[in-house]
Design a protein around this motif. Sequence first.
Motif, PDB file in Angstrom:
ATOM      1  N   VAL A   1       1.623   1.804  11.474  1.00 60.53           N
ATOM      2  CA  VAL A   1       1.007   2.090  10.458  1.00 60.53           C
ATOM      3  C   VAL A   1      -0.413   1.065   9.960  1.00 60.53           C
ATOM      4  CG1 VAL A   1       3.118   3.010   9.352  1.00 60.53           C
ATOM      5  CG2 VAL A   1       2.406   0.974   8.884  1.00 60.53           C
ATOM      6  N   THR A   2      -1.062   1.605   9.205  1.00 56.00           N
ATOM      7  CA  THR A   2      -1.969   0.791   8.398  1.00 56.00           C
ATOM      8  C   THR A   2      -1.643   1.156   6.820  1.00 56.00           C
ATOM      9  OG1 THR A   2      -3.636   2.322   8.330  1.00 56.00           O
ATOM     10  CG2 THR A   2      -3.673   0.780   9.818  1.00 56.00           C
TER      11      THR A   2
ATOM     12  N   VAL B   1      -3.610   5.994  13.579  1.00 58.90           N
ATOM     13  CA  VAL B   1      -2.050   5.738  12.870  1.00 58.90           C
ATOM     14  C   VAL B   1      -1.778   7.004  12.063  1.00 58.90           C
ATOM     15  CG1 VAL B   1      -1.827   3.309  12.805  1.00 58.90           C
ATOM     16  CG2 VAL B   1      -2.845   4.530  10.802  1.00 58.90           C
TER      17      VAL B   1
ATOM     18  N   THR C   1      -3.287   1.709   4.157  1.00 60.56           N
ATOM     19  CA  THR C   1      -4.322   2.672   3.687  1.00 60.56           C
ATOM     20  C   THR C   1      -4.203   3.958   4.387  1.00 60.56           C
ATOM     21  OG1 THR C   1      -5.862   1.806   5.109  1.00 60.56           O
ATOM     22  CG2 THR C   1      -6.122   0.821   2.913  1.00 60.56           C
ATOM     23  N   CYS C   2      -3.284   4.193   4.917  1.00 62.55           N
ATOM     24  CA  CYS C   2      -3.133   5.524   5.546  1.00 62.55           C
ATOM     25  C   CYS C   2      -2.170   6.398   4.905  1.00 62.55           C
ATOM     26  CB  CYS C   2      -2.479   5.354   7.162  1.00 62.55           C
ATOM     27  SG  CYS C   2      -1.809   6.713   7.859  1.00 62.55           S
ATOM     28  N   PRO C   3      -2.616   7.534   4.407  1.00 67.98           N
ATOM     29  CA  PRO C   3      -1.791   8.379   3.371  1.00 67.98           C
ATOM     30  C   PRO C   3      -0.621   9.222   3.953  1.00 67.98           C
ATOM     31  CG  PRO C   3      -4.046   8.994   3.221  1.00 67.98           C
ATOM     32  CD  PRO C   3      -4.143   7.987   4.357  1.00 67.98           C
ATOM     33  N   TYR C   4      -1.000   9.412   5.485  1.00 69.94           N
ATOM     34  CA  TYR C   4       0.006  10.141   6.279  1.00 69.94           C
ATOM     35  C   TYR C   4       1.019   9.528   6.875  1.00 69.94           C
ATOM     36  CZ  TYR C   4      -1.570  14.952   5.034  1.00 69.94           C
ATOM     37  OH  TYR C   4      -1.948  15.715   4.222  1.00 69.94           O
TER      38      TYR C   4
ATOM     39  N   GLY D   1       0.834  -1.236  -0.024  1.00 68.61           N
ATOM     40  CA  GLY D   1      -0.045   0.179   0.086  1.00 68.61           C
ATOM     41  C   GLY D   1       0.967   1.279  -0.299  1.00 68.61           C
ATOM     42  N   TYR D   2       0.306   2.234   0.917  1.00 70.64           N
ATOM     43  CA  TYR D   2       1.322   3.397   0.836  1.00 70.64           C
ATOM     44  C   TYR D   2       2.584   3.211   1.295  1.00 70.64           C
ATOM     45  CZ  TYR D   2      -2.751   6.530  -0.305  1.00 70.64           C
ATOM     46  OH  TYR D   2      -3.546   7.201  -0.893  1.00 70.64           O
TER      47      TYR D   2
ATOM     48  N   ASN E   1       6.134   3.196  -0.462  1.00 75.66           N
ATOM     49  CA  ASN E   1       6.907   4.526  -0.506  1.00 75.66           C
ATOM     50  C   ASN E   1       8.068   4.547   0.314  1.00 75.66           C
ATOM     51  OD1 ASN E   1       5.465   6.093  -2.590  1.00 75.66           O
ATOM     52  ND2 ASN E   1       3.815   5.799  -1.377  1.00 75.66           N
TER      53      ASN E   1
END
Lengths: 325, 213
Positions: free
Chosen positions: B138-139, B184, B141-144, B97-98, B101
């Motif tokens: 984190v998850t 998160v 699906t968490c953009p931050y 997912g995110y 990155n």
Amino acid sequence: MELDFVLSKEEKGPAGKTELIYDLAIIGGGPAGMTAAVYAARKKLKTLLISKDLGGQVLWTTEVENYMGYQYIQGRQLMDKFKEQVRQFPIDQEIGEEVQKLSKDEKFFAILTRTGKKFRAKAVIIASGKRSRPLNVPGEKRLIGRGVSYCSICDAPFFEGKEVAVIGGGNSAFEAALDLVKIASRIYLIDIASSWRADSILVEQIEKEKKKVTFFPAHRIKEIEGKDKLQGMTIESSNRKETKHLSVQGVFIEIGLVPNSEFARSLVKLNQIGEIVVDCSNHTSIPGLFAAGDVSSVPEKQIIIAAGEGAKATLIAHQYLMRLK
Amino acid sequence: MALLKDEVQNEVKERFKKLSGSLRLVNFTQKLECHHCEDTRRLTEEIASLSPKISAKVYNFAIDKEKAQQYKIDKIPAIVVEAEKDYGIRFFGIPGGYEFNSLISSIIDVSRGAADLSPESKDKISKITKPLHIQVFVTLTCPYCPAAVQMAHKLALESEYITSDMIESAEFPHLTNKYQVMGVPKIVINEKFGFEGALPESAFLDEIMKASK
């Protein structure tokens, strides 16, 4: 859930040219700011894009079904496409920076960031968007990250099989409820108004989930309870005749947004709800200062409207800069 | 079929052109009773195949106990991003997912052997002389969340006293229970002190400095 691997488009490194005077500084990197940047680059303006992130509120949106050209696209995918387009141009970017203060001397606008960086520009477009509005009820602040959440896509996984409340009656509340319906055991949808403001299509989707979702229109939140962990909440009917205790473990607050305009408060005219007042050409109360998208007083906040406003703001700013010469 | 789609592979290859020094991904895995172990191993190997500068080493958590001890791996799946030196950068659970990155960003930083932190931050970090263990929950699906993970990993790269773990919450429910993670990113420092949310560099570091005292 299908496993995917998201690689966000790369952001240009810090500009690091603090002595440079930009033609145009764009504050904010959501749909309005990124569109403004592309238009500025095409007008060959010396441009600085300064923003906490690229993508803004759209990054939190799971599904977008009303941005023309895409029948369906995920919020982050749409923003990746925006970023890709920005990346085609030689625009200086300061991503990860938050603006602390915007001021103006005789000739130039001065931008000061929280990390102490300074920039100067002949014209500025503020496109800094909005952020989640807090409820301002007892217990809310203390329990952020301990059951109180403003980001359903981030935090929904922690509430598997649990009872949760979603506060709000607009699209974002209904979208949060849809994210949670697959995860939580029970959802209370609570709003102060007596009728829902969300698009009918979303309301219909949630109404199909009646077994799981209980609606409390015309109710306000009195208190969110719990010491280190959320343990419940008390709600009250708007006529104050009834109170009810809900033993929820999560509260998702989706009651709209506040504009990110604090850094310009002493410079420019704001309306009652803190939006930067603009005319239909994106002019603010200060010559050379323009505003676009959700932070501005433009009616209706939509991705497509913000993008359009960003384009318009740059074209008007360009005219202003031409007259300066 | 590859885990990474062609377009993602191409983009990663493009980014990896910037790699300077060579580096190694060390993956700890096992065959059974581990939800994302197989995918994490495949991801490690696929990433390594995208640049000649990256090598991959896979250890069996149950068998290669000495190696697990050496790298202080106490749960799987795990990926260590290291160069000739182990900087203390760990990913526990799959960085999908995110968080993909964060993995790519750490690889690039480790290859460079330096974190792009401001001179003021580096100055503050140089004053840390006690071990600090940062865990970022984190998850995917968490953009931050990646901002917090990348910041923590940069600190680990910069200071020999700091180690930093990404922890994918869904994979380790006992840890999210232990640290009461309900939102998160959640950052836990030295098992006890913590804060929520992705903060800008200076504010993040201020929180870390508070915990180091």
